[in-house]
Design a protein around this motif. Structure first.
Motif, PDB file in Angstrom:
ATOM      1  N   ASN A   1       0.560  -0.848  -0.157  1.00  0.00           N
ATOM      2  CA  ASN A   1       0.172  -0.257  -0.349  1.00  0.00           C
ATOM      3  C   ASN A   1       0.741   1.584   0.238  1.00  0.00           C
ATOM      4  O   ASN A   1      -0.172   2.306   0.276  1.00  0.00           O
ATOM      5  CB  ASN A   1      -1.127  -0.074   1.201  1.00  0.00           C
TER       6      ASN A   1
ATOM      7  N   LYS B   1      -9.583   1.981   1.332  1.00  0.00           N
ATOM      8  CA  LYS B   1      -9.272   3.059   0.666  1.00  0.00           C
ATOM      9  C   LYS B   1      -8.268   3.436  -0.506  1.00  0.00           C
ATOM     10  O   LYS B   1      -9.426   4.034  -0.816  1.00  0.00           O
ATOM     11  CB  LYS B   1      -8.547   3.699   1.856  1.00  0.00           C
ATOM     12  N   LEU B   2      -7.494   2.818  -1.172  1.00  0.00           N
ATOM     13  CA  LEU B   2      -7.130   2.784  -2.759  1.00  0.00           C
ATOM     14  C   LEU B   2      -7.837   2.297  -3.467  1.00  0.00           C
ATOM     15  O   LEU B   2      -7.448   3.437  -4.458  1.00  0.00           O
ATOM     16  CB  LEU B   2      -5.568   2.052  -2.394  1.00  0.00           C
TER      17      LEU B   2
ATOM     18  N   GLY C   1     -11.213   2.931  -3.020  1.00  0.00           N
ATOM     19  CA  GLY C   1     -12.186   3.377  -3.445  1.00  0.00           C
ATOM     20  C   GLY C   1     -11.332   4.329  -3.802  1.00  0.00           C
ATOM     21  O   GLY C   1     -12.369   5.407  -5.313  1.00  0.00           O
ATOM     22  N   ILE C   2     -10.415   4.978  -3.677  1.00  0.00           N
ATOM     23  CA  ILE C   2     -10.293   6.291  -4.579  1.00  0.00           C
ATOM     24  C   ILE C   2     -10.276   5.928  -6.139  1.00  0.00           C
ATOM     25  O   ILE C   2     -10.747   6.823  -6.777  1.00  0.00           O
ATOM     26  CB  ILE C   2      -8.756   6.448  -3.756  1.00  0.00           C
ATOM     27  N   ALA C   3      -8.934   4.815  -6.618  1.00  0.00           N
ATOM     28  CA  ALA C   3      -8.954   3.586  -7.667  1.00  0.00           C
ATOM     29  C   ALA C   3     -10.827   4.391  -8.562  1.00  0.00           C
ATOM     30  O   ALA C   3     -10.495   4.705  -9.466  1.00  0.00           O
ATOM     31  CB  ALA C   3      -8.473   3.411  -7.803  1.00  0.00           C
TER      32      ALA C   3
ATOM     33  N   LEU D   1     -13.633   5.585  -7.579  1.00  0.00           N
ATOM     34  CA  LEU D   1     -13.299   7.412  -7.681  1.00  0.00           C
ATOM     35  C   LEU D   1     -13.102   7.810  -9.164  1.00  0.00           C
ATOM     36  O   LEU D   1     -13.973   8.706  -9.252  1.00  0.00           O
ATOM     37  CB  LEU D   1     -13.393   8.246  -6.177  1.00  0.00           C
ATOM     38  N   ILE D   2     -12.154   7.585  -9.417  1.00  0.00           N
ATOM     39  CA  ILE D   2     -11.331   7.972  -9.974  1.00  0.00           C
ATOM     40  C   ILE D   2     -12.209   7.698 -11.363  1.00  0.00           C
ATOM     41  O   ILE D   2     -11.544   7.957 -12.691  1.00  0.00           O
ATOM     42  CB  ILE D   2      -9.433   8.232 -10.023  1.00  0.00           C
TER      43      ILE D   2
END
Length: 369
Positions: A129, A176-177, A179-181, A183-184
């Protein structure tokens, strides 16, 4: 390289399930086009021998050569772009003495081996991570993926990407990562669909755009969707019990030739027509059992390298089967990818045999509790 193994631990269930699918593939291909039967038989015999040999080669020995294997895969993907045979605008194959070899099929197994070693190292060093860990993973992913994109071979690109990023998730990628991915990626995908519809777009080839758009607006691309519609019709015509193999009634797709290259990417249409709903469900069930056996082998592997290898092979078989059957049943856009162990193709058979051989060896070296 070779060790003494307790044959009681040999996964005969996985072995015979794979063998059953390969033999079944010969009969289905013979029903579709008898001119391919002999070559497929030779391919099955070769894959059978390779699977047995690899199953007794210590996967740790293979893992030691992960980097040279990765580099060899990159070289093959580069060479095919330069000296490969061009078919329908794509350079994916070498043709040697009348036989074709597709490096991108072998690259799937090569990347699983290499990424299994890389991810086990990242997990051991607790760098899965971290920015350094993720950037390193993406770079090693991007090089072969870029070469496959240039062939072009979009279906293999997507399938292999799904496999490798699933392996990254299994290595402990944080939610978390992820989720961010997402969203992108979600808005990026929307922009991608919007962009490729423009006449001057540069990302995809024209036939790839047509296939995507024919899935979104099938009524406007009737010629492009006809292959899939014929496939669905063939599957439906099999009804519950199927028409049987080598049916000579004249009312089969093999006799009317309404599905081109049925022995490869659309082999499931022949499966549905010949064996019907019940037979198709049984074959899908066998594929599912093979995937579950790979997952089981990964869960009981001696170390992380073994776990990631087994899970990677299981993901490859699962995703590739889903894409092939999804295309044949028109729930996915038309794209070419073989059905594991059943579709005609020597490179696919041999590559997957190597993968299963590794899983069999991993099963021979179970973790001691």
């Amino acid at each position: 390289m070779l060790k003494r193994y307790n044959l009681k631990l040999y996964n005969f269930i996985l072995f015979f399930l794979v063998l059953a699918l390969m033999i079944l593939g010969i009969f289905v291909i013979n029903s579709v086009d008898k001119t391919y039967t002999f070559k497929q038989g030779i391919g099955v015999a070769l894959a059978f021998v390779i699977m047995i040999i690899v199953s007794f080669i210590d996967y740790h020995f293979v893992a030691k050569f992960a980097v040279p294997i990765y580099m060899a895969g990159i070289v093959l993907l580069m060479l095919v772009l330069v000296g490969g045979t061009r078919v329908n605008g794509s350079r994916r194959w070498f043709t040697i003495a009348g036989l074709t070899f597709q490096p991108s099929e072998l690259a799937k197994i090569i990347m699983i081996i290499f990424m299994a070693v890389l991810l086990s190292k990242l997990k051991e060093d607790e760098k899965v991570n971290t920015i350094r860990g993720i950037v390193g993973f993406v770079l090693f992913w991007a090089i072969p993926i870029g070469l496959i994109y240039l062939e072009p071979d979009l279906s293999t690109l997507l399938c292999l990407t799904m496999v490798l990023f699933t392996m990254l998730f299994l290595a402990g990628l944080s939610y978390k990562l992820i989720g961010i991915a997402l969203l992108i990626l979600i808005p990026t995908f929307s922009l991608f669909i919007w962009y490729v519809q423009k006449p001057d777009q540069k990302l995809l080839y024209e036939h790839q755009v047509t296939r995507i758009m024919s899935f979104i607006n099938p009524s406007e691309y009737e010629d492009e969707t006809r292959q899939q519609e014929n496939s669905v019709m063939a599957i439906g015509s099999g009804q519950l019990m199927g028409k049987g193999l080598n049916n000579e009634s004249g009312a089969t797709t093999s006799s009317t030739n309404i599905i081109s290259e049925q022995q490869t990417d659309f082999i499931f249409s022949a499966v549905g027509e010949s064996f019907g709903f019940f037979g198709s469900v049984i074959i899908i069930g066998i594929i599912l059992l093979i995937v579950l056996q790979c997952i089981r082998a990964g869960r009981h592997a001696r170390d992380d390298v073994g776990s990631f290898m087994a899970w990677g092979v299981g993901c490859l078989l699962g995703y590739q089967s889903f894409i092939n059957i999804g295309v044949a049943t028109k729930i996915l856009p038309n794209t070419g990818i073989p059905l594991p162990f059943i579709s005609y193709g020597l490179t696919s058979l041999v590559s997957l045999a190597v993968g299963i051989g590794l899983v069999l060896n991993i099963s021979l070296q179970k973790r001691r509790y």
